[in-house]
Design an enzyme around this catalytic site. Structure first.
Site, short mmCIF file in Angstrom:
data_model
loop_
_atom_site.label_atom_id
_atom_site.label_comp_id
_atom_site.label_asym_id
_atom_site.label_seq_id
_atom_site.Cartn_x
_atom_site.Cartn_y
_atom_site.Cartn_z
N ASP A 212 1.29 7.17 1.29
CA ASP A 212 0.56 8.06 2.17
C ASP A 212 -0.80 7.46 2.55
O ASP A 212 -1.52 6.96 1.69
CB ASP A 212 0.37 9.40 1.46
N GLU A 251 2.39 4.30 5.35
CA GLU A 251 2.00 5.17 6.45
C GLU A 251 0.68 4.58 6.96
O GLU A 251 -0.38 4.85 6.40
CB GLU A 251 1.80 6.61 5.99
#
Length: 275
Positions: A212, A251
């Site tokens: 993330d 990401e």
């Protein structure tokens, strides 16, 4: 490139809303195990499992309160270990969602960092040296928290006010009274703990991680993200010692930067005006 990743077709599973195996109204890990045949029937041979760890769930589990423990609503660590086993029995693979940039405000690390007296977690998060100072206009910091503890300081957050930013240091230091370089003890301790978390789950059987906000670790950094890239290169080197086949998917939204950092691939993420 890890060989299986070349042919991977991912199915994203948010555990809470996927399949409820015990009729408590919440999806769980045993439910995922029950539906592996279905996922395989769809033509998918890999799973990206959204955060399944202990959390107050202010942000769908992306506010983690214990990186080493499955949230009770989803099951146990043994359930997750069994999921890894069942996935591999089908020749499939599974990535966990790693959230390295921030924790929940309820995380024990943050609670320790809030204390007035110095301790090993004092510099694990980004704090100014006074409640009168706000970490505003800092690239990579979305907001701040203050007046929440006895500590004389203001904490920076990554996203919501429930997600205090972990400290990986600053690329450009404007105020040395509280901004630390990337090689300071606090940022280095944070980096070491992320390595420990990855080792824990890889040893249990996961195939790697979707990471993330992978490009957002170091603050006050320009678009080239050189210091953040160096951190991931260091982590990749660490993994290569014992887990050379561990997959890292970022990401990031900038494949050139992500690949340079040591990621195998980058999930494109567009934020902002599409015009």
């Amino acid at each position: 490139m890890v060989e299986w990743l070349k042919r991977a077709v991912f199915y994203e599973v948010y555990p809470q809303s996927f399949y409820d195996s015990n009729a408590d109204g919440i999806g769980d890990i045993k439910g995922i195990i029950e539906k592996l045949d279905y996922i395989e029937w769809l033509g998918c041979n890999a799973i990206w499992l959204n955060p399944c760890f202990v959390s107050p769930f202010f942000d769908a589990g992306y506010d983690i309160a214990d990186y080493y423990m499955v949230a009770p609503r989803y099951g146990t660590n043994e359930d997750l270990k069994m999921l890894f086993k069942k996935v591999h029995e089908r020749g499939m693979h599974i990535l966990l969602d790693l959230v390295p940039g921030h924790t929940a405000i309820t995380h024990p690390w943050f609670k320790q960092s809030m204390k007035a007296e110095r301790n090993e977690y004092t510099d694990r998060y980004i704090w100014t040296d006074s409640t009168a100072k706000k970490p505003d206009n800092i690239t990579g910091i979305a907001g701040h928290l203050r007046g929440i503890s006895q500590r004389n300081g203001t904490a920076g957050v990554n996203c919501f006010s429930s997600q205090p930013a972990l400290n990986y240091g600053f690329s450009k230091i404007d105020d040395p009274s509280w901004q630390q370089p990337v090689d300071a003890p606090g940022p280095m301790a944070t980096r070491k703990e992320i390595k420990n978390i990855m080792k824990f789950w890889l040893s249990m059987g996961c195939d790697g991680f979707r990471v993330d906000m992978a490009g957002s670790l170091v603050k006050n950094e320009d678009d080239n993200k050189e210091e953040t890239i160096k951190i991931w290169q260091d982590i990749r080197g660490y993994l290569d010692q014992d887990f050379p086949n561990a997959v890292l998917v970022s990401e990031w939204g900038k494949p050139g930067s992500a690949l340079k950092a040591g990621f195998h691939m980058d999930f494109f993420l567009h934020v902002g005006d599409t015009g």
